[in-house]
Scaffold this motif. Structure first.
Motif, short mmCIF file in Angstrom:
data_model
loop_
_atom_site.label_atom_id
_atom_site.label_comp_id
_atom_site.label_asym_id
_atom_site.label_seq_id
_atom_site.Cartn_x
_atom_site.Cartn_y
_atom_site.Cartn_z
N SER B 31 54.42 0.71 -29.32
CA SER B 31 53.55 0.93 -28.15
C SER B 31 52.19 1.44 -28.56
CB SER B 31 54.21 1.93 -27.19
OG SER B 31 55.42 1.40 -26.69
N LEU B 32 51.18 0.99 -27.83
CA LEU B 32 49.80 1.43 -28.09
C LEU B 32 49.12 1.68 -26.75
CD1 LEU B 32 47.33 0.08 -30.70
CD2 LEU B 32 46.59 0.33 -28.32
N PHE B 33 48.41 2.78 -26.69
CA PHE B 33 47.78 3.23 -25.45
C PHE B 33 46.30 3.48 -25.70
CE2 PHE B 33 51.82 4.25 -23.33
CZ PHE B 33 52.66 4.40 -24.41
N TRP B 34 45.49 3.22 -24.70
CA TRP B 34 44.08 3.61 -24.70
C TRP B 34 43.85 4.60 -23.55
CZ3 TRP B 34 40.38 2.63 -28.24
CH2 TRP B 34 40.54 1.56 -29.12
N TYR B 35 43.08 5.64 -23.87
CA TYR B 35 42.69 6.64 -22.88
C TYR B 35 41.18 6.85 -22.96
CZ TYR B 35 47.66 7.92 -22.73
OH TYR B 35 49.03 7.90 -22.60
N GLN B 36 40.63 7.29 -21.84
CA GLN B 36 39.20 7.65 -21.77
C GLN B 36 39.12 9.13 -21.43
OE1 GLN B 36 36.95 6.69 -18.16
NE2 GLN B 36 35.50 5.56 -19.44
N GLN B 37 38.32 9.87 -22.19
CA GLN B 37 38.19 11.30 -21.92
C GLN B 37 36.72 11.65 -21.72
OE1 GLN B 37 39.63 14.01 -24.97
NE2 GLN B 37 39.95 15.62 -23.45
N ALA B 38 36.39 12.01 -20.49
CA ALA B 38 35.04 12.47 -20.19
C ALA B 38 34.91 13.93 -20.61
CB ALA B 38 34.76 12.31 -18.70
N LEU B 39 33.70 14.37 -20.79
CA LEU B 39 33.43 15.72 -21.26
C LEU B 39 34.04 16.76 -20.32
CD1 LEU B 39 31.91 17.27 -23.49
CD2 LEU B 39 29.94 17.37 -21.93
#
Lengths: 109, 120
Positions: B31-39
């Motif tokens: 499994s592979l996941f992408w996440y976005q993290q804002a400041l």
């Protein structure tokens, strides 16, 4: 969107003291995980507690889970300066992790 | 041992430019996941692959975002016509478990260091 809220948003303690962080979530879960993030090491998995467990220990970490209240807490005992970081809870809903906004912990030597 | 790696670590793009972010998961992880993290925020889920199949892309914010994992290992997140609100850290994570009976009851994810994208 974020799953829930963490409390407090920021916590400052002296080395040797205990630190408690709380997390609330909204939906049903398979498990709940706690992660630590600092600029040096990125996001690191700390501990996982399954939905049918109520308490779990790992070294200086103690996690509790109350599914009836949809809440969890992370206790770090005998804190060290190296524990300074942001701590996130994340609920696992069929593989997708949904993170809280985090607690920023500062441990002063 | 080798963990999850991401490249580039930092990317500065002019508004309107296309960017491609690469993730090398732990070898053998399904499994592979992408996440976005804002400041100042926690990571937000973007998309999930099991092997080469994209099983969930519900978190992709717009059709300018596209992810692929053609051979079930390396993944690329592409953002077309970048905008200032795309500025964030993009995190990739991999897991040895996949969907299936009991497969997701323990889903520890191992994260890469992230790519910090700044759109000017």
């Amino acid at each position: 969107s974020q799953q829930g809220e963490e409390d407090p948003q920021a916590l400052s303690i002296q080395e040797g003291e205990n630190a408690t962080m709380n997390c609330s979530y909204k939906t049903s879960i398979n498990n709940l995980q706690w992660y630590r993030q600092n600029s040096g090491r990125g996001l690191v998995h700390l501990i996982l507690i399954r939905s049918n467990e109520r308490e779990k220990h790992s070294g200086r970490l103690r996690v509790t889970l109350d599914t009836s209240k949809k809440s969890s807490s992370l206790l770090i005992t005998a804190s060290r300066a190296a524990d300074t970081a942001s701590y996130f809870c994340a609920t696992d809903s069929w593989g997708k992790l949904i993170f809280g906004q985090g607690t920023e912990l500062s441990v002063k030597p | 041992g080798a963990g999850v790696s991401q490249s580039p670590r930092y990317k500065v793009a002019k508004r309107g430019q296309d960017v491609a972010l690469r993730c090398d998961p732990i070898s053998g992880h399904v499994s592979l996941f992408w996440y976005q993290q804002a400041l100042g925020q926690g990571p937000e889920f973007l998309t999930y692959f099991q092997n080469e199949a994209q099983l969930d892309k519900s978190g992709l914010p717009s059709d300018r975002f596209f992810a692929e994992r053609p051979e079930g290992s390396v993944s690329t997140l592409k953002i077309q016509r970048t905008q200032q609100e795309d500025s964030a850290v993009y995190l990739c994570a991999s897991s040895s478990r996949g969907q299936g009976a009991g497969g997701l009851l323990r889903n520890e994810q191992f994260f890469g260091p992230g790519t910090r994208l700044t759109v000017l």
